[in-house]
Design an enzyme around this catalytic site. Structure first.
Site, PDB file in Angstrom:
ATOM      1  N   THR A  51       0.829  -1.206   0.000  1.00  0.00           N
ATOM      2  CA  THR A  51       0.000   0.000   0.000  1.00  0.00           C
ATOM      3  C   THR A  51       0.861   1.253   0.000  1.00  0.00           C
ATOM      4  O   THR A  51       0.456   2.295  -0.508  1.00  0.00           O
ATOM      5  CB  THR A  51      -0.934  -0.004   1.220  1.00  0.00           C
ATOM      6  OG1 THR A  51      -1.693  -1.217   1.222  1.00  0.00           O
ATOM      7  CG2 THR A  51      -1.891   1.171   1.209  1.00  0.00           C
ATOM      8  N   TYR A 139       5.785 -12.521   5.140  1.00  0.00           N
ATOM      9  CA  TYR A 139       4.544 -12.080   4.485  1.00  0.00           C
ATOM     10  C   TYR A 139       4.256 -12.997   3.305  1.00  0.00           C
ATOM     11  O   TYR A 139       4.983 -12.984   2.309  1.00  0.00           O
ATOM     12  CB  TYR A 139       4.713 -10.625   4.045  1.00  0.00           C
ATOM     13  CG  TYR A 139       3.517  -9.981   3.374  1.00  0.00           C
ATOM     14  CD1 TYR A 139       2.256 -10.577   3.381  1.00  0.00           C
ATOM     15  CD2 TYR A 139       3.655  -8.746   2.742  1.00  0.00           C
ATOM     16  CE1 TYR A 139       1.172  -9.966   2.769  1.00  0.00           C
ATOM     17  CE2 TYR A 139       2.576  -8.125   2.131  1.00  0.00           C
ATOM     18  CZ  TYR A 139       1.333  -8.743   2.140  1.00  0.00           C
ATOM     19  OH  TYR A 139       0.262  -8.140   1.525  1.00  0.00           O
ATOM     20  N   LYS A 167       2.288 -12.875   8.322  1.00  0.00           N
ATOM     21  CA  LYS A 167       1.119 -12.242   7.724  1.00  0.00           C
ATOM     22  C   LYS A 167       0.715 -13.131   6.558  1.00  0.00           C
ATOM     23  O   LYS A 167       1.426 -13.206   5.553  1.00  0.00           O
ATOM     24  CB  LYS A 167       1.428 -10.826   7.235  1.00  0.00           C
ATOM     25  CG  LYS A 167       0.240 -10.158   6.528  1.00  0.00           C
ATOM     26  CD  LYS A 167       0.592  -8.796   5.940  1.00  0.00           C
ATOM     27  CE  LYS A 167      -0.620  -8.203   5.230  1.00  0.00           C
ATOM     28  NZ  LYS A 167      -0.314  -6.903   4.584  1.00  0.00           N
TER      29      LYS A 167
END
Length: 305
Positions: A51, A139, A167
């Protein structure tokens, strides 16, 4: 290190990186955005994640973002540095910058685009873990990397010295739950949905929370997890339903944007809330007027305007 080495819990968003209209990094807006996030009682933030448009940041810019975040909110929030890179050497340089800035940990995917083998993924993470002693969150991001880390591989990665969290943004929900059950006592596990299923997982199985994106809802995001923790499940359901509106209106089952790009959606939504999230940087494009209308409609539906 293991799950007990850190206190990460709840909603930790990958936040947007403000750029000016001509593409320059806007550190003044960055400080204001960080203060807004702290004021909304976020427990932490992830800097220079997907993001945050890590893919268009220079190495110096990423280090600047780390340093300013630590200075601005490091005493109030957990701050993790996104260290995604194509090689271990590059990831190590980002991890060292995060460590030098005083960040609490790093977030790292397997090398994107490369589609590495299992042995290559293990070697990549082992090299980073052995070189920089900072808490590391693995991740799993199949949409962005082309590989989906299964439970067996995640268990191997969890044995690395600095790995304290995962994650898991897989679209394979069965695999997600299997990973939670296998890893819950070794690492902190993020990706819990903000719905009834998430409540069941948090109260009966385990898991720490969600490393989401943008934090457009502000305090509503972390308050879902605080409500579950406090046993106020009706409040948690109400807050979670608000988050599901955003997920269903703007994103698909693999977390990809239904229109435009996720970064532009988040930045426009935050701007509507008065947060100086700035513009996206090329190769990303801003939302069209029609796409902006879709974002505005959702924000109106949620009484955020």
């Amino acid at each position: 290190m293991d799950r007990h080495s850190v206190d990460w819990y709840g909603y930790l968003p990958a936040v947007t990186t403000p750029f000016t209209e001509n593409g320059a990094l806007d550190l003044d807006a960055w400080r204001i955005q960080l203060d807004w996030l702290a004021g909304e009682r976020l427990p932490g933030v992830i800097v220079a994640g997907t993001t945050g448009e890590w893919f268009s940041l220079s190495e110096h810019e990423r280090a600047e973002l780390f340093t300013v975040a630590a200075e601005q909110v490091g005493d109030r929030l957990t701050v993790l540095g996104g260290c995604n890179a194509y090689t271990a050497d590059e990831a190590i340089r980002h991890a060292r910058a995060a460590q030098a800035a005083g960040l609490d940990g790093i977030l790292l995917t397997p090398p994107p685009y490369v589609v590495p083998t299992r042995a290559e993924i293990l070697n990549f993470y082992r090299t980073v873990s052995d070189t920089v002693k900072i808490p590391l969150c693995v991740y799993n991001w199949p949409r962005g990397t082309g590989v989906d880390l299964d439970t067996e591989l995640l268990l191997e990665l969890a044995e690395l010295d600095t790995v304290v969290a995962v994650k898991n943004s897989t679209a394979n929900f069965g695999g997600f739950v299997q990973g939670l059950v296998a890893l819950r006592n070794r690492v902190r596990y993020f990706g819990i949905p903000t719905n009834e299923v998430g409540i069941e997982l948090l109260t009966k199985v385990g898991g720490e929370g969600l490393m989401g994106a943008g934090a457009v809802l502000g305090a509503d995001h972390p308050d879902f997890f605080r409500a579950v923790q406090a046993g106020d499940l009706e409040r948690a359901r109400t807050l979670g339903a608000r988050d599901r509106v955003i997920m269903e209106n703007w994103f698909g089952p693999d977390y990809g944007a239904r229109f435009g790009n996720a970064q532009a959606i988040m930045k426009y939504a935050l701007t509507l809330r008065g947060v100086p999230a700035g513009h996206v940087r090329a190769p990303l494009l801003p939302l069209t007027p029609e796409e902006q209308s879709r974002v505005r409609a959702t924000m109106t539906q949620l009484d955020l305007l």
